[in-house]
Motif scaffolding. Sequence first.
Motif, PDB file in Angstrom:
ATOM      1  N   SER A  29      -3.068  -5.667  44.755  1.00  0.00           N
ATOM      2  CA  SER A  29      -2.743  -6.700  43.895  1.00  0.00           C
ATOM      3  C   SER A  29      -3.616  -7.897  43.944  1.00  0.00           C
ATOM      4  CB  SER A  29      -1.706  -7.615  44.775  1.00  0.00           C
ATOM      5  OG  SER A  29      -1.834  -7.505  45.206  1.00  0.00           O
ATOM      6  N   THR A  30      -3.544  -7.898  42.794  1.00  0.00           N
ATOM      7  CA  THR A  30      -4.377  -9.804  41.982  1.00  0.00           C
ATOM      8  C   THR A  30      -3.763 -10.972  41.563  1.00  0.00           C
ATOM      9  OG1 THR A  30      -4.997  -8.913  39.862  1.00  0.00           O
ATOM     10  CG2 THR A  30      -6.002  -7.668  40.941  1.00  0.00           C
ATOM     11  N   ASP A  31      -4.973 -11.686  41.410  1.00  0.00           N
ATOM     12  CA  ASP A  31      -4.578 -12.982  40.940  1.00  0.00           C
ATOM     13  C   ASP A  31      -4.132 -13.233  39.532  1.00  0.00           C
ATOM     14  OD1 ASP A  31      -5.242 -14.828  43.372  1.00  0.00           O
ATOM     15  OD2 ASP A  31      -6.950 -15.112  42.745  1.00  0.00           O
ATOM     16  N   GLN A  32      -4.500 -11.714  38.632  1.00  0.00           N
ATOM     17  CA  GLN A  32      -4.329 -11.925  37.101  1.00  0.00           C
ATOM     18  C   GLN A  32      -2.692 -10.808  37.310  1.00  0.00           C
ATOM     19  OE1 GLN A  32      -7.430 -10.824  38.887  1.00  0.00           O
ATOM     20  NE2 GLN A  32      -7.652 -12.375  37.998  1.00  0.00           N
ATOM     21  N   MET A  33      -1.731 -10.780  38.573  1.00  0.00           N
ATOM     22  CA  MET A  33      -0.408 -10.470  38.747  1.00  0.00           C
ATOM     23  C   MET A  33      -0.593  -8.580  38.166  1.00  0.00           C
ATOM     24  SD  MET A  33       1.836 -13.211  37.148  1.00  0.00           S
ATOM     25  CE  MET A  33       3.071 -12.134  35.690  1.00  0.00           C
ATOM     26  N   SER A  34      -1.354  -7.823  38.344  1.00  0.00           N
ATOM     27  CA  SER A  34      -1.532  -6.598  38.211  1.00  0.00           C
ATOM     28  C   SER A  34      -1.734  -6.401  39.585  1.00  0.00           C
ATOM     29  CB  SER A  34      -2.187  -6.637  37.566  1.00  0.00           C
ATOM     30  OG  SER A  34      -4.175  -7.080  38.324  1.00  0.00           O
ATOM     31  N   PHE A  35      -1.118  -5.132  39.272  1.00  0.00           N
ATOM     32  CA  PHE A  35      -1.186  -3.714  40.729  1.00  0.00           C
ATOM     33  C   PHE A  35      -2.512  -2.679  40.021  1.00  0.00           C
ATOM     34  CE2 PHE A  35       3.024  -3.966  41.926  1.00  0.00           C
ATOM     35  CZ  PHE A  35       3.117  -4.727  43.088  1.00  0.00           C
ATOM     36  N   ASP A  36      -3.342  -1.659  41.265  1.00  0.00           N
ATOM     37  CA  ASP A  36      -4.242  -1.325  40.420  1.00  0.00           C
ATOM     38  C   ASP A  36      -4.174  -0.194  40.161  1.00  0.00           C
ATOM     39  OD1 ASP A  36      -3.628  -0.676  42.955  1.00  0.00           O
ATOM     40  OD2 ASP A  36      -6.103  -0.489  43.597  1.00  0.00           O
ATOM     41  N   PHE A 134       7.988 -11.393  43.286  1.00  0.00           N
ATOM     42  CA  PHE A 134       8.066 -13.085  43.518  1.00  0.00           C
ATOM     43  C   PHE A 134       8.208 -13.147  41.717  1.00  0.00           C
ATOM     44  CE2 PHE A 134       5.400 -17.077  42.514  1.00  0.00           C
ATOM     45  CZ  PHE A 134       5.104 -17.186  43.734  1.00  0.00           C
ATOM     46  N   PRO A 135       8.437 -14.124  41.370  1.00  0.00           N
ATOM     47  CA  PRO A 135       9.830 -15.107  40.513  1.00  0.00           C
ATOM     48  C   PRO A 135       8.795 -14.809  39.290  1.00  0.00           C
ATOM     49  CG  PRO A 135      10.204 -16.776  42.298  1.00  0.00           C
ATOM     50  CD  PRO A 135       9.187 -15.593  42.875  1.00  0.00           C
ATOM     51  N   GLY A 136       8.965 -13.722  38.070  1.00  0.00           N
ATOM     52  CA  GLY A 136       8.465 -13.656  36.977  1.00  0.00           C
ATOM     53  C   GLY A 136       7.037 -12.475  36.808  1.00  0.00           C
ATOM     54  N   HIS A 137       6.490 -12.192  38.200  1.00  0.00           N
ATOM     55  CA  HIS A 137       5.806 -11.288  37.487  1.00  0.00           C
ATOM     56  C   HIS A 137       6.462  -9.687  37.545  1.00  0.00           C
ATOM     57  CE1 HIS A 137       3.346 -12.925  40.843  1.00  0.00           C
ATOM     58  NE2 HIS A 137       3.215 -14.204  39.996  1.00  0.00           N
ATOM     59  N   SER A 138       7.593  -9.515  38.516  1.00  0.00           N
ATOM     60  CA  SER A 138       7.909  -7.988  37.640  1.00  0.00           C
ATOM     61  C   SER A 138       8.416  -7.772  36.358  1.00  0.00           C
ATOM     62  CB  SER A 138       9.238  -7.433  38.600  1.00  0.00           C
ATOM     63  OG  SER A 138      10.232  -8.603  37.303  1.00  0.00           O
ATOM     64  N   SER A 139       7.346  -8.472  35.022  1.00  0.00           N
ATOM     65  CA  SER A 139       7.527  -8.230  34.110  1.00  0.00           C
ATOM     66  C   SER A 139       6.701  -7.280  33.517  1.00  0.00           C
ATOM     67  CB  SER A 139       8.018  -9.279  33.948  1.00  0.00           C
ATOM     68  OG  SER A 139       6.589  -9.776  33.217  1.00  0.00           O
ATOM     69  N   MET A 140       5.210  -7.769  34.582  1.00  0.00           N
ATOM     70  CA  MET A 140       4.068  -7.608  34.395  1.00  0.00           C
ATOM     71  C   MET A 140       3.719  -6.378  35.970  1.00  0.00           C
ATOM     72  SD  MET A 140       1.578 -10.385  33.398  1.00  0.00           S
ATOM     73  CE  MET A 140       0.060  -9.796  33.638  1.00  0.00           C
ATOM     74  N   MET A 141       4.357  -6.523  36.628  1.00  0.00           N
ATOM     75  CA  MET A 141       3.987  -6.243  38.358  1.00  0.00           C
ATOM     76  C   MET A 141       4.910  -4.761  38.529  1.00  0.00           C
ATOM     77  SD  MET A 141       1.663  -8.872  40.551  1.00  0.00           S
ATOM     78  CE  MET A 141       1.000  -7.185  41.705  1.00  0.00           C
ATOM     79  N   LYS A 142       4.457  -4.018  37.807  1.00  0.00           N
ATOM     80  CA  LYS A 142       5.378  -2.901  37.878  1.00  0.00           C
ATOM     81  C   LYS A 142       5.490  -0.947  38.084  1.00  0.00           C
ATOM     82  CE  LYS A 142       7.196  -2.823  32.992  1.00  0.00           C
ATOM     83  NZ  LYS A 142       8.820  -4.158  32.325  1.00  0.00           N
TER      84      LYS A 142
END
Length: 149
Positions: A29-36, A134-142
């Motif tokens: 995971s990264t500071d750019q709200m992403s998984f690889d 984490f609040p707000g992250h699931s829209s991008m981190m999924k």
Amino acid sequence: MLRKLVVASLLTLASAQVFAADCSVTVDSTDQMSFDTKEVKISKSCKTFTVNLTHSGSLPKNVMGHNFVIAKTADMAGITGDGMGAGIDANYLKAGDDRVIAHTKIIGAGEKDSVSFDVSKLKAGDDYSFFCSFPGHSSMMKGAVTLVD
């Protein structure tokens, strides 16, 4: 030129999904709200499966923390909504939430965590996802969790 395109295409495909024949996977995971990765394939032959989560960013967990949660896709919104009130100390997950199949703790820069779970909790044909609660992250981190032969 064609060879470079083929290699680049294969590298892109490899980063887009992870096939875990060895019954474990490492996801960064990264500071750019992403998984690889956007997909984790789990072999039906695995009795247990382990997810190793890393955080390659530089921000602390209270600012840009991430966890790795597995659940039915239809339950994602409810889990993240209920988790917001639970707070960071509870990994933004409601205590005892039986919709959660597995999860790591919230981690920050340079940290890692792992979770192992019984693969029999996944049923062939059901739609599963992984996400960060984490609040707000699931829209991008999924991404998708798929049970394969």
